[in-house]
Design an enzyme around this catalytic site. Sequence first.
Site, PDB file in Angstrom:
ATOM      1  N   LYS A 189     -18.890   7.895 -74.607  1.00 41.79           N
ATOM      2  CA  LYS A 189     -18.789   7.937 -73.054  1.00 41.79           C
ATOM      3  C   LYS A 189     -17.944   6.600 -72.401  1.00 41.79           C
ATOM      4  O   LYS A 189     -17.672   5.722 -73.272  1.00 41.79           O
ATOM      5  CB  LYS A 189     -20.166   7.930 -72.290  1.00 41.79           C
ATOM      6  CG  LYS A 189     -20.910   9.444 -72.941  1.00 41.79           C
ATOM      7  CD  LYS A 189     -20.418  10.481 -72.386  1.00 41.79           C
ATOM      8  CE  LYS A 189     -20.580  11.879 -73.012  1.00 41.79           C
ATOM      9  NZ  LYS A 189     -22.149  12.476 -73.082  1.00 41.79           N
TER      10      LYS A 189
HETATM   11  C1  LIG Z   1     -22.977  13.645 -73.497  1.00 35.42           C
HETATM   12  C2  LIG Z   1     -23.788  14.496 -72.361  1.00 35.42           C
HETATM   13  C3  LIG Z   1     -24.840  14.731 -72.244  1.00 35.42           C
HETATM   14  C4  LIG Z   1     -25.823  14.282 -73.331  1.00 35.42           C
HETATM   15  O1  LIG Z   1     -25.925  12.882 -73.152  1.00 35.42           O
HETATM   16  P1  LIG Z   1     -26.956  12.363 -74.438  1.00 35.42           P
HETATM   17  O2  LIG Z   1     -26.927  10.665 -73.842  1.00 35.42           O
HETATM   18  O3  LIG Z   1     -26.368  12.465 -75.595  1.00 35.42           O
HETATM   19  O4  LIG Z   1     -28.179  12.866 -74.191  1.00 35.42           O
HETATM   20  C5  LIG Z   1     -25.519  15.830 -71.243  1.00 35.42           C
HETATM   21  N1  LIG Z   1     -24.523  16.463 -70.473  1.00 35.42           N
HETATM   22  C6  LIG Z   1     -23.166  16.000 -70.723  1.00 35.42           C
HETATM   23  C7  LIG Z   1     -22.350  16.879 -69.718  1.00 35.42           C
HETATM   24  C8  LIG Z   1     -22.682  15.388 -71.703  1.00 35.42           C
HETATM   25  O5  LIG Z   1     -21.383  15.116 -71.707  1.00 35.42           O
END
Ligand SMILES: *Cc1c(COP(=O)(O)O)cnc(C)c1O
Length: 375
Positions: A189
């Site tokens: 991210k």
């Molecule tokens: C990455 C992501 C998640 C999950 O995030 P985690 O920290 O891996 O649980 C949830 N929703 C969206 C839209 C994502 O891109």
Amino acid sequence: MSGGNPKPRIHYTKPSITELEIRYATDAAANGWGEHCYDYIRRFEALFREHLGVKHAIATSSATGALHLGMAGLGIGPGDEVILGDINWIASAAPIVHLGAKPVLVDVLPDTWCLNPAEVEAAITRRTKAILAVHLYGNLCDLDALREIGKRHGIPVIEDAAEAIGSIWHGRRAGSIGIFGAFSFHGTKTLTTGEGGIFVTNDDALYERVLTLSNHGRARGETRQFWPETIGYKYKMSNLQAAIGCAQMERAQELIAGKRRVFEYYRTALSGLPLCMNPEPSDTVNGFWMPTLVVDKDAAFDREALLAGFQAENIDGRVFFWPLSMLPMFRQHPQNRVSHSLYRRAINLPSYHDISNADQDRVIECITKLVCARQ
Ligand SMILES: *Cc1c(COP(=O)(O)O)cnc(C)c1O
């Protein structure tokens, strides 16, 4: 591989880690124990509240955990329904299922790839307990329309802003507008703590419920030791992760600007091709977490050929999310026509913050060779 020395790998994402992250993480490892074991967590939560302009934040081990806690805090449970877009990562749907509720998958809009408000309204039943607005790839859902529908039916709008750091809707940051928001700090991210997430809200009562749930059911101010008043959850961020998060928050503007630079470079170079990329409607800002192209329906395009072309050039490209209604655990729903048409025509492009123009040029050359208007 085309023989000879392979060209250097172009990863699709990777974190931006500087001396600052290393210094804070080292300090947390050396000193962040005993009475200091929450210091970086508190600081990280404060930095995030300030960045987003919200009253409350609870750091978590993932966005999945933040969504699970928030939906549990809203009282979502067996028999309830939560509406979300058919094209999504599974993390948005899994907490709904864990709570015994049902994800109701509706079609998305062809330009934002996010919830179609008309489809949302048509899917509302007596059992609907929330609308889950996922801001896909940094693109914003139509929050005004969704909140208006929610208000009319007495249903809250939740924001899954895991991909929307840096995105702004009419002057307010994504994740700060719904009943609560969830963010992810997974290694892919825009801001990262390795693994991690955060729950944010302006609702005092919901915050108190989620705080108790997040602490294994122990209420703030409870004087008895080890005294939970309910069954809660354990989705905490560690002080070590929060230390890295504090450094990332201090660099948030720089990291978001890096994503925007990468996107603009692609958009300019690809503007003559028969394709669309992440939109940025007027009075909004797109954080452009993931530059994504969707090739026009009438253009000649073979997704597998482009992925193979990337692989031959040692470029890591990724497919668009699948419609959840294609997966074996959900009911098939090809009637979601936009979702079922989009994913086959779409690809995510490598986009880490400091990717060089020369590396982007390699990606662009591949695309230019393999996407063309039908003669
Ligand atoms: C990455 C992501 C998640 C999950 O995030 P985690 O920290 O891996 O649980 C949830 N929703 C969206 C839209 C994502 O891109």
